[in-house]
Design an enzyme around this catalytic site. Structure first.
Site, PDB file in Angstrom:
ATOM      1  N   ARG A 148     105.262   9.733  60.351  1.00 43.93           N
ATOM      2  CA  ARG A 148     106.850   9.655  60.397  1.00 43.93           C
ATOM      3  C   ARG A 148     107.431   8.490  61.236  1.00 43.93           C
ATOM      4  NH1 ARG A 148     110.388  14.038  60.433  1.00 43.93           N
ATOM      5  NH2 ARG A 148     111.877  12.293  60.538  1.00 43.93           N
ATOM      6  N   CYS A 191     113.413  16.282  47.336  1.00 40.50           N
ATOM      7  CA  CYS A 191     113.220  14.906  47.454  1.00 40.50           C
ATOM      8  C   CYS A 191     111.759  14.438  48.288  1.00 40.50           C
ATOM      9  CB  CYS A 191     114.169  14.234  47.838  1.00 40.50           C
ATOM     10  SG  CYS A 191     115.077  14.970  49.486  1.00 40.50           S
ATOM     11  N   ARG A 211     106.362   2.327  62.162  1.00 45.37           N
ATOM     12  CA  ARG A 211     105.161   2.501  61.114  1.00 45.37           C
ATOM     13  C   ARG A 211     104.452   1.227  60.971  1.00 45.37           C
ATOM     14  NH1 ARG A 211     107.315   6.325  56.370  1.00 45.37           N
ATOM     15  NH2 ARG A 211     108.453   7.750  57.589  1.00 45.37           N
ATOM     16  N   LYS A 248     117.655   8.208  47.599  1.00 43.36           N
ATOM     17  CA  LYS A 248     116.495   8.948  47.322  1.00 43.36           C
ATOM     18  C   LYS A 248     116.622  10.131  48.333  1.00 43.36           C
ATOM     19  CE  LYS A 248     113.341   6.339  50.376  1.00 43.36           C
ATOM     20  NZ  LYS A 248     112.014   5.678  50.350  1.00 43.36           N
ATOM     21  N   ASP A 249     117.387   9.911  49.207  1.00 52.17           N
ATOM     22  CA  ASP A 249     117.559  11.390  50.418  1.00 52.17           C
ATOM     23  C   ASP A 249     118.491  12.190  50.007  1.00 52.17           C
ATOM     24  OD1 ASP A 249     115.594   9.911  52.082  1.00 52.17           O
ATOM     25  OD2 ASP A 249     117.382   8.765  53.308  1.00 52.17           O
ATOM     26  N   ARG A 274     104.243  11.619  47.517  1.00 51.37           N
ATOM     27  CA  ARG A 274     104.307  10.981  46.412  1.00 51.37           C
ATOM     28  C   ARG A 274     103.588   9.798  46.214  1.00 51.37           C
ATOM     29  NH1 ARG A 274     106.742   6.096  45.431  1.00 51.37           N
ATOM     30  NH2 ARG A 274     107.708   6.290  47.455  1.00 51.37           N
ATOM     31  N   ARG A 275     103.567   8.770  47.316  1.00 51.90           N
ATOM     32  CA  ARG A 275     102.910   7.897  47.469  1.00 51.90           C
ATOM     33  C   ARG A 275     101.183   8.128  47.732  1.00 51.90           C
ATOM     34  NH1 ARG A 275     107.129   5.373  51.743  1.00 51.90           N
ATOM     35  NH2 ARG A 275     108.427   4.172  50.060  1.00 51.90           N
TER      36      ARG A 275
END
Length: 319
Positions: A151, A244, A157, A81-82, A129-130
């Site tokens: 981040r 992305c 996180r 996805k990166d 997106r989330r």
């Protein structure tokens, strides 16, 4: 004379090292050659800006690709996805191994599920997106949440939840699984209400296009169903002209009985980060039997989404 060890370029994060370690072991078994990890720091690792600000596209892969092109490493492992959707001259995507769980996962205080979050809960995520989909879903179910950009690595996180700064954070299930922390998940978010990032849960193994022997050897790790699915998802992303870090979700899955499936469904979503406007569509077609078929499936859905106004929901188009 024994062959020299293959050099595998990897980011330094716990997750990247875990992913690369799995691939290194698979390559050792496949080729009989030793594999050594070469740690490389990328711009995305050192920048403290939010991904949406630094552009997202390629910030975690450029340094690895430079090392490949210089010949400092023989191959590299990326989170798919990166990876920018545009092919990189001189490099080849040698393999996409079988995909991990593509879902997003909630890590919340007190073992809470998404539906049990308190009114006005603070939910941390680095992904527009989330944010778009979580806010839209919450709104449609009469829930109030506040999504806050964050981040940092997995420890950082989850630490925000442990120290009470956030009620929950949302992370990729695949990453948590690969670093052995899947038991910290309090809720898996169904793809029926939060579509993952294109390619989420899949890895990309890249090497020099000039090294045909290595490319052929690495191809032994390729999973055809994973490659068809992520090619369709990334084709959708490319046709939307989105990077992305754009608020685009996509998932291609096989319909039917596992290996005997005859159809592939591709779902896509684009939304504003506050979730007030979403374009969410799906299309179904025969399981792609070629790269071109998979590309066409993504382009077809993208054109339908653009006709429904998707471009206006993505903010600035990626150049």
């Amino acid at each position: 004379m024994t062959e020299r060890a293959l050099r595998l370029g990897t980011r330094r994060s716990t997750l990247a090292m875990a992913q690369s370690g799995h691939v290194a072991e698979a390559v050792r078994r496949l080729t009989g050659r030793d594999v050594e990890l070469v740690e490389i720091t990328t711009y995305g690792d050192v920048s403290r800006e939010h991904l949406a600000q630094i552009g997202g596209t390629g910030v975690f892969v450029a340094a690895l690709r430079d090392a490949l092109l210089r010949g400092d490493v023989d191959f590299a492992v990326h989170s798919l996805k990166d990876l920018p959707t545009t092919p990189h001259e001189g490099l080849t995507l040698a393999a996409t191994p079988e995909r991990e769980d593509p879902r997003d996962a909630l890590v919340a205080r007190d073992g809470l599920t998404f539906h049990e979050l308190p009114d006005g809960a603070r939910v941390g995520t680095g992904s527009p997106r989330r944010m778009a989909q979580l806010n839209a879903y919450a709104r449609s179910h009469g829930l109030r949440i506040e999504t806050v950009p964050i981040r940092g690595n997995v420890d950082t996180r989850i630490g925000y939840v442990r120290n009470g700064e956030f009620d929950a954070v949302v992370l990729a299930a695949a990453g948590l699984h690969r670093i052995g922390r899947i038991d910290e998940v309090t809720d898996f978010l169904s793809v029926d209400f939060v579509l993952p990032a294109p390619g989420q849960g899949a890895l990309a193994i890249e090497c020099s296009a000039a090294d045909a022997d290595l490319a052929a050897a690495l191809a032994g790790l390729d999973d055809p169903h994973t490659r068809a699915a992520v090619t369709a998802e990334r084709s959708l992303l490319a046709a939307l002209e989105a990077g992305c870090s754009a608020p685009v979700g996509a998932l291609a899955d096989l319909l039917g009985d596992g290996q005997d499936a005859t159809e592939m469904r591709l779902r896509g979503v684009v939304g504003t980060p506050d979730g007030s406007a979403l374009v969410q569509l799906s299309t179904t077609g025969p399981v792609p039997t070629s790269h071109g078929d998979a590309i066409a499936l993504g382009r077809e859905l993208a054109s339908e989404m653009l006709a429904k106004g998707a471009a206006g929901l993505m903010g600035e188009r990626a150049l």
